[in-house]
Design a protein around this motif. Structure first.
Motif, PDB file in Angstrom:
ATOM      1  N   ASP A   1       0.838  -1.200   0.000  1.00 36.96           N
ATOM      2  CA  ASP A   1       0.000   0.000   0.000  1.00 36.96           C
ATOM      3  C   ASP A   1       0.875   1.254   0.000  1.00 36.96           C
ATOM      4  N   ARG A   2       1.933   1.225   0.780  1.00 37.77           N
ATOM      5  CA  ARG A   2       2.858   2.364   0.796  1.00 37.77           C
ATOM      6  C   ARG A   2       3.558   2.486  -0.548  1.00 37.77           C
ATOM      7  N   LEU A   3       3.957   1.360  -1.134  1.00 33.16           N
ATOM      8  CA  LEU A   3       4.565   1.389  -2.458  1.00 33.16           C
ATOM      9  C   LEU A   3       3.618   2.041  -3.452  1.00 33.16           C
ATOM     10  N   ALA A   4       2.361   1.631  -3.450  1.00 31.02           N
ATOM     11  CA  ALA A   4       1.373   2.193  -4.374  1.00 31.02           C
ATOM     12  C   ALA A   4       1.219   3.693  -4.171  1.00 31.02           C
ATOM     13  N   SER A   5       1.303   4.155  -2.936  1.00 34.96           N
ATOM     14  CA  SER A   5       1.135   5.593  -2.666  1.00 34.96           C
ATOM     15  C   SER A   5       2.261   6.437  -3.250  1.00 34.96           C
ATOM     16  N   LEU A   6       3.386   5.820  -3.552  1.00 34.50           N
ATOM     17  CA  LEU A   6       4.525   6.533  -4.120  1.00 34.50           C
ATOM     18  C   LEU A   6       4.462   6.610  -5.643  1.00 34.50           C
ATOM     19  N   LEU A   7       3.580   5.816  -6.250  1.00 28.62           N
ATOM     20  CA  LEU A   7       3.537   5.680  -7.701  1.00 28.62           C
ATOM     21  C   LEU A   7       2.351   6.421  -8.300  1.00 28.62           C
ATOM     22  N   ASP A   8       2.588   7.042  -9.446  1.00 23.91           N
ATOM     23  CA  ASP A   8       1.523   7.651 -10.225  1.00 23.91           C
ATOM     24  C   ASP A   8       0.587   6.540 -10.721  1.00 23.91           C
ATOM     25  N   PRO A   9      -0.723   6.795 -10.841  1.00 25.02           N
ATOM     26  CA  PRO A   9      -1.630   5.759 -11.357  1.00 25.02           C
ATOM     27  C   PRO A   9      -1.207   5.213 -12.720  1.00 25.02           C
ATOM     28  N   ASP A  10      -0.572   6.032 -13.549  1.00 28.55           N
ATOM     29  CA  ASP A  10      -0.119   5.607 -14.873  1.00 28.55           C
ATOM     30  C   ASP A  10       1.350   5.163 -14.871  1.00 28.55           C
ATOM     31  N   PHE A  11       1.887   4.823 -13.718  1.00 31.72           N
ATOM     32  CA  PHE A  11       3.278   4.378 -13.578  1.00 31.72           C
ATOM     33  C   PHE A  11       3.595   3.279 -14.586  1.00 31.72           C
ATOM     34  N   VAL A  12       4.794   3.354 -15.170  1.00 26.22           N
ATOM     35  CA  VAL A  12       5.281   2.339 -16.104  1.00 26.22           C
ATOM     36  C   VAL A  12       6.685   1.944 -15.687  1.00 26.22           C
ATOM     37  N   GLN A  13       6.936   0.638 -15.626  1.00 25.21           N
ATOM     38  CA  GLN A  13       8.297   0.151 -15.444  1.00 25.21           C
ATOM     39  C   GLN A  13       8.699  -0.627 -16.679  1.00 25.21           C
ATOM     40  N   ARG A  14       9.853  -0.258 -17.212  1.00 25.03           N
ATOM     41  CA  ARG A  14      10.451  -0.997 -18.327  1.00 25.03           C
ATOM     42  C   ARG A  14      11.718  -1.639 -17.793  1.00 25.03           C
ATOM     43  N   ARG A  15      11.851  -2.925 -18.048  1.00 24.07           N
ATOM     44  CA  ARG A  15      13.041  -3.651 -17.629  1.00 24.07           C
ATOM     45  C   ARG A  15      13.419  -4.624 -18.730  1.00 24.07           C
ATOM     46  N   PRO A  16      14.593  -5.238 -18.679  1.00 26.67           N
ATOM     47  CA  PRO A  16      15.032  -6.066 -19.807  1.00 26.67           C
ATOM     48  C   PRO A  16      14.084  -7.195 -20.186  1.00 26.67           C
ATOM     49  N   ASP A  17      13.369  -7.769 -19.213  1.00 25.62           N
ATOM     50  CA  ASP A  17      12.543  -8.934 -19.518  1.00 25.62           C
ATOM     51  C   ASP A  17      11.061  -8.643 -19.709  1.00 25.62           C
ATOM     52  N   ARG A  18      10.597  -7.425 -19.354  1.00 26.40           N
ATOM     53  CA  ARG A  18       9.168  -7.118 -19.498  1.00 26.40           C
ATOM     54  C   ARG A  18       8.889  -5.654 -19.188  1.00 26.40           C
ATOM     55  N   THR A  19       7.664  -5.267 -19.482  1.00 26.58           N
ATOM     56  CA  THR A  19       7.181  -3.917 -19.171  1.00 26.58           C
ATOM     57  C   THR A  19       5.895  -4.037 -18.383  1.00 26.58           C
ATOM     58  N   PHE A  20       5.764  -3.220 -17.345  1.00 25.11           N
ATOM     59  CA  PHE A  20       4.532  -3.146 -16.564  1.00 25.11           C
ATOM     60  C   PHE A  20       3.907  -1.786 -16.801  1.00 25.11           C
ATOM     61  N   GLU A  21       2.655  -1.773 -17.189  1.00 26.99           N
ATOM     62  CA  GLU A  21       1.945  -0.522 -17.427  1.00 26.99           C
ATOM     63  C   GLU A  21       0.834  -0.369 -16.404  1.00 26.99           C
ATOM     64  N   GLY A  22       0.911   0.693 -15.626  1.00 28.23           N
ATOM     65  CA  GLY A  22      -0.081   0.979 -14.597  1.00 28.23           C
ATOM     66  C   GLY A  22       0.400   0.583 -13.212  1.00 28.23           C
ATOM     67  N   ARG A  23       0.128   1.448 -12.258  1.00 28.09           N
ATOM     68  CA  ARG A  23       0.518   1.220 -10.867  1.00 28.09           C
ATOM     69  C   ARG A  23      -0.054  -0.096 -10.337  1.00 28.09           C
ATOM     70  N   ASP A  24      -1.343  -0.341 -10.577  1.00 25.44           N
ATOM     71  CA  ASP A  24      -1.975  -1.537 -10.031  1.00 25.44           C
ATOM     72  C   ASP A  24      -1.328  -2.809 -10.553  1.00 25.44           C
ATOM     73  N   ARG A  25      -1.024  -2.834 -11.850  1.00 24.56           N
ATOM     74  CA  ARG A  25      -0.385  -4.024 -12.438  1.00 24.56           C
ATOM     75  C   ARG A  25       1.003  -4.244 -11.854  1.00 24.56           C
ATOM     76  N   PHE A  26       1.772  -3.162 -11.707  1.00 21.28           N
ATOM     77  CA  PHE A  26       3.124  -3.265 -11.155  1.00 21.28           C
ATOM     78  C   PHE A  26       3.084  -3.770  -9.714  1.00 21.28           C
ATOM     79  N   VAL A  27       2.228  -3.170  -8.883  1.00 23.16           N
ATOM     80  CA  VAL A  27       2.144  -3.572  -7.476  1.00 23.16           C
ATOM     81  C   VAL A  27       1.652  -5.014  -7.356  1.00 23.16           C
ATOM     82  N   ALA A  28       0.698  -5.411  -8.179  1.00 21.10           N
ATOM     83  CA  ALA A  28       0.211  -6.794  -8.149  1.00 21.10           C
ATOM     84  C   ALA A  28       1.342  -7.774  -8.457  1.00 21.10           C
ATOM     85  N   PHE A  29       2.164  -7.457  -9.434  1.00 15.21           N
ATOM     86  CA  PHE A  29       3.290  -8.333  -9.748  1.00 15.21           C
ATOM     87  C   PHE A  29       4.250  -8.407  -8.565  1.00 15.21           C
ATOM     88  N   MET A  30       4.607  -7.261  -8.013  1.00 11.43           N
ATOM     89  CA  MET A  30       5.566  -7.246  -6.913  1.00 11.43           C
ATOM     90  C   MET A  30       5.025  -7.989  -5.689  1.00 11.43           C
TER      91      MET A  30
END
Length: 129
Positions: A38-67
């Motif tokens: 929950d604290r992690l999510a509070s630091l991220l914009d709703p449209d947060f995107v992470q790009r990394r060598p093996d995949r891309t996560f689009e959206g805060r909810d998707r990123f937090v769910a994976f983590m």
């Protein structure tokens, strides 16, 4: 599963919305390593995107769910070695360690910060094994 930081009782506080980019990046690692999603999510914009060598996560909810639910090893710690705070974002060099303190890989994370609300808007991760 609780992270090593959580089991050891180490906790950081969420960075305030007006925190500088370096403080936001450190709060990101603290929340992730402590399993405080929950604290992690509070630091991220709703449209947060992470790009990394093996995949891309689009959206805060998707990123937090994976983590929270999908990553193979949640008992890890980010050992931050250097923070480069110049610019509109921040770059961080470090190593990801397993529960025994063994290095899994080295990384460089480059964060973009949303200047309007002080959240992390994007993350580009570069990793080397």
């Amino acid at each position: 599963m609780p992270s090593r930081r959580e089991a050891d009782g180490e906790r950081g506080e969420a960075a305030p919305a007006d925190a500088d980019p370096a403080s936001l990046a450190r709060a990101y690692y603290d929340a992730l390593d402590a399993g405080e999603y929950d604290r992690l999510a509070s630091l991220l914009d709703p449209d947060f995107v992470q790009r990394r060598p093996d995949r891309t996560f689009e959206g805060r909810d998707r990123f937090v769910a994976f983590m929270r639910d999908e990553r193979p090893n949640t008992d890890t710690t980010h050992a931050v070695e250097r923070v480069y705070p110049a610019g509109p974002g921040v770059a961080v060099r470090g190593r990801l360690l397993d529960a025994d303190g063994e290095e899994l890989f080295a990384f460089v994370d480059v964060f973009d910060v949303d200047a309007d609300d002080g959240t992390l808007a994007a993350l580009e991760t570069y990793a080397a094994e």
